[in-house]
Design a protein around this motif. Structure first.
Motif, short mmCIF file in Angstrom:
data_model
loop_
_atom_site.label_atom_id
_atom_site.label_comp_id
_atom_site.label_asym_id
_atom_site.label_seq_id
_atom_site.Cartn_x
_atom_site.Cartn_y
_atom_site.Cartn_z
N ALA A 83 46.48 20.74 -20.27
CA ALA A 83 45.97 19.37 -20.10
C ALA A 83 45.13 18.98 -21.32
CB ALA A 83 45.14 19.27 -18.82
N ARG A 84 45.21 17.71 -21.69
CA ARG A 84 44.46 17.24 -22.86
C ARG A 84 43.01 16.96 -22.50
NH1 ARG A 84 43.85 12.10 -25.26
NH2 ARG A 84 45.22 11.13 -23.71
N ILE A 85 42.80 16.30 -21.36
CA ILE A 85 41.45 15.96 -20.92
C ILE A 85 41.33 16.30 -19.44
CG2 ILE A 85 39.79 14.08 -20.52
CD1 ILE A 85 41.04 12.59 -22.86
N VAL A 86 40.27 17.02 -19.09
CA VAL A 86 40.00 17.31 -17.67
C VAL A 86 38.60 16.78 -17.34
CG1 VAL A 86 39.72 19.07 -15.90
CG2 VAL A 86 41.49 19.33 -17.65
N ILE A 87 38.57 15.89 -16.35
CA ILE A 87 37.33 15.28 -15.89
C ILE A 87 37.07 15.79 -14.48
CG2 ILE A 87 36.16 13.09 -15.35
CD1 ILE A 87 38.38 11.76 -17.21
N GLY A 88 35.84 16.20 -14.19
CA GLY A 88 35.51 16.65 -12.84
C GLY A 88 34.42 15.79 -12.23
N SER A 89 34.39 15.74 -10.89
CA SER A 89 33.26 15.08 -10.22
C SER A 89 32.52 16.10 -9.37
CB SER A 89 33.74 13.93 -9.33
OG SER A 89 34.45 14.43 -8.22
N ALA A 90 31.21 15.93 -9.28
CA ALA A 90 30.37 16.81 -8.46
C ALA A 90 29.14 16.04 -8.03
CB ALA A 90 30.00 18.07 -9.23
N GLY A 91 28.35 16.67 -7.14
CA GLY A 91 27.29 15.94 -6.46
C GLY A 91 25.91 15.96 -7.09
N SER A 92 25.78 16.38 -8.34
CA SER A 92 24.47 16.32 -9.00
C SER A 92 24.67 16.34 -10.51
CB SER A 92 23.59 17.50 -8.59
OG SER A 92 24.09 18.71 -9.15
N ALA A 93 23.63 15.91 -11.21
CA ALA A 93 23.68 15.94 -12.68
C ALA A 93 23.76 17.38 -13.16
CB ALA A 93 22.45 15.25 -13.25
N GLU A 94 23.08 18.28 -12.46
CA GLU A 94 23.12 19.69 -12.86
C GLU A 94 24.53 20.26 -12.69
OE1 GLU A 94 21.80 21.99 -14.42
OE2 GLU A 94 22.84 23.71 -13.60
N LYS A 95 25.20 19.91 -11.61
CA LYS A 95 26.58 20.39 -11.44
C LYS A 95 27.50 19.78 -12.50
CE LYS A 95 26.70 21.72 -6.57
NZ LYS A 95 27.35 21.51 -5.27
N ALA A 96 27.25 18.53 -12.86
CA ALA A 96 28.06 17.90 -13.91
C ALA A 96 27.86 18.66 -15.22
CB ALA A 96 27.70 16.43 -14.05
N ARG A 97 26.64 19.03 -15.51
CA ARG A 97 26.37 19.81 -16.73
C ARG A 97 27.11 21.15 -16.67
NH1 ARG A 97 24.67 24.08 -18.20
NH2 ARG A 97 24.15 24.73 -16.08
N TYR A 98 27.05 21.78 -15.49
CA TYR A 98 27.71 23.08 -15.29
C TYR A 98 29.22 22.98 -15.57
CZ TYR A 98 29.72 26.77 -12.20
OH TYR A 98 30.44 27.81 -11.67
N LEU A 99 29.84 21.91 -15.09
CA LEU A 99 31.29 21.77 -15.28
C LEU A 99 31.64 21.74 -16.77
CD1 LEU A 99 32.25 19.11 -12.56
CD2 LEU A 99 32.58 21.58 -12.48
N VAL A 100 30.85 21.00 -17.53
CA VAL A 100 31.17 20.83 -18.96
C VAL A 100 30.75 22.07 -19.75
CG1 VAL A 100 30.69 19.45 -21.01
CG2 VAL A 100 31.06 18.33 -18.79
N GLU A 101 29.51 22.50 -19.55
CA GLU A 101 28.97 23.56 -20.43
C GLU A 101 29.45 24.95 -20.04
OE1 GLU A 101 24.75 23.18 -20.90
OE2 GLU A 101 24.91 21.04 -21.38
N ASP A 102 29.61 25.21 -18.76
CA ASP A 102 29.97 26.57 -18.33
C ASP A 102 31.46 26.73 -18.04
OD1 ASP A 102 27.24 26.59 -18.39
OD2 ASP A 102 26.98 27.68 -16.52
N LEU A 103 32.10 25.66 -17.54
CA LEU A 103 33.50 25.81 -17.12
C LEU A 103 34.49 25.15 -18.08
CD1 LEU A 103 33.32 25.36 -13.23
CD2 LEU A 103 32.84 27.37 -14.65
N GLY A 104 34.01 24.47 -19.10
CA GLY A 104 34.91 23.92 -20.12
C GLY A 104 35.60 22.63 -19.76
#
Ligand SMILES: NC(=O)c1ccc[n+]([C@@H]2O[C@H](COP(=O)([O-])OP(=O)(O)OC[C@H]3O[C@@H](n4cnc5c(N)ncnc54)[C@H](OP(=O)(O)O)[C@@H]3O)[C@@H](O)[C@H]2O)c1
Length: 341
Positions: free
Chosen positions: A175-196
């Motif tokens: 996939a070229r771009i993967v966008i995720g949704s989650a229930g907090s700003a901290e989880k949003a950070r986690y998706l990008v910084e820890d899970l790529g």
């Protein structure tokens, strides 16, 4: 044959059917002592090391959950994924073998040896790595959504057990771009910084459609949905023509009784865009298990994937409250209870 040291062990049972989504699941559970049974020929006794917790367990506590899996009977231990070690055997399965099985929610599990699947000790970083929701995430992404090179993907519930793997699988499949949704700003950070993930949305700020439009101005062409409700409705509007929707779950309805399972479908938009909307139920067929098993260890070792998980300490006693906390969104990834206290 190894012998057990004491005559009792502990298990977690359903005390009555869950009738009310507002009441936490732990109110319907009790951890109690149980007599150790004598093994019958062909059986093994397994000391459980980790128990897997998933959102659907709360649904299985109601009398008629309407799911393609057996609900929990009142007065009996719950079932669920676990990994452990054979400590006593009246079968071919040797004492000391590490196994995965579905007779969780108890310190020790006893049953026919055929119900316990040996797991190789040296393939994954730890035995707990076998307790993941990757079969569903991989089946949904690879087979249902048919994700591939160049896709722009949106995963709802992306910090949960299924979603956290689904987004990473989409990246691994090109996939070229993967966008995720989650229930907090901290989880949003986690998706990008820890899970790529390439980008993440905190759905609680109420701007899912606007943010999707900003992050994917030409539209999303794959949607992997574990939430339903308003996020499904936003994804229809944000979709590009012929987008593929893999509908996996309805967390927004399961957890708080919201409209997760009953989003409004803007039919005209779906027709005009010729959306391909496919709900699916993962049956864990041999093919699905093998497909995930083939990729999981390799992607981990190549650094294309991490196993997102939260380990809860405190033993079986802590499992009911840990399930409550899972539904409150307090954990990330696949949630595991370490059985040793
Ligand atoms: N189709 C299949 O074959 C299949 C197989 C397995 C599971 N499932 C389904 O897939 C879904 C995900 O399963 P899972 O085990 O990975 O669950 P999970 O994501 O671990 O569930 C817990 C998460 O739900 C989120 N949540 C709670 N309330 C919410 C709300 N009102 N709106 C949106 N999210 C909310 C929370 O994350 P936030 O803090 O980010 O909100 C929480 O961390 C479930 O619906 C499950 O039943 C389907």
């Amino acid at each position: 044959m190894a012998s057990a040291h004491s005559s009792t062990t502990r298990e977690c049972v359903l005390t009555s059917h869950r009738t009310d989504l507002a009441t936490p699941p732990s109110k319907y559970l009790a951890v109690r002592g149980a007599e150790r049974s004598v093994l019958e020929p062909g059986q093994v006794r397994v000391r459980n090391d980790f128990l897997q917790l998933t959102a659907v367990m709360a649904d299985l506590m109601s009398e008629n959950p309407g799911l393609p899996m057996p609900p929990y009977p009142v007065g009996a231990p719950l079932w669920g994924g676990a990994v452990g070690t054979v400590v006593e055997s009246a079968s071919e399965l040797a004492v000391g073998t590490a196994v995965q099985h579905m007779k969780g929610w108890r310190e020790e599990s006893v049953g026919d040896a055929s119900l316990f699947y040996p797991v190789p000790g040296d393939v994954l970083p730890g035995i707990e790595y076998f307790l993941n929701q990757g079969v569903t995430a991989h089946h949904g992404m690879a087979d249902v959504a048919a994700v591939g090179e160049g896709d722009v993907v949106f995963v709802s519930g992306a910090a949960g057990g299924v979603g956290s793997l689904a987004g990473q699988i989409a990246k691994a499949l090109g996939a070229r771009i993967v966008i995720g949704s989650a229930g907090s700003a901290e989880k949003a950070r986690y998706l990008v910084e820890d899970l790529g993930f390439d980008a993440a949305i905190n759905y609680r700020d109420g701007r899912v459609l606007e943010q999707l439009a900003e992050l994917a101005p030409e539209g999303i062409n794959v949607f992997f949905d574990t939430v339903g409700g308003a996020q499904f409705e936003a994804a229809v509007q944000a979709a590009s023509p012929k987008a593929r929707f893999a509908l996996c779950g309805t967390l927004a309805g399961q957890v708080d009784g919201g409209m997760g399972g009953f989003p409004r479908l803007d039919i005209m938009t779906a027709i005009v865009k010729q959306l391909n909307i496919r709900p699916f139920s993962t049956l864990h067929t041999p093919e699905q298990l093998a497909a995930w098993g083939t990729h999981y260890g390799r992607w981990l070792s190549e650094g294309k994937l991490v196993f997102p998980h939260t380990i809860i300490g405190g033993g079986l006693q802590s499992a009911p409250e840990a399930l409550d906390a899972l539904l409150r969104g307090e954990h990330r990834g696949n949630v595991l209870v370490r059985m040793a206290t």
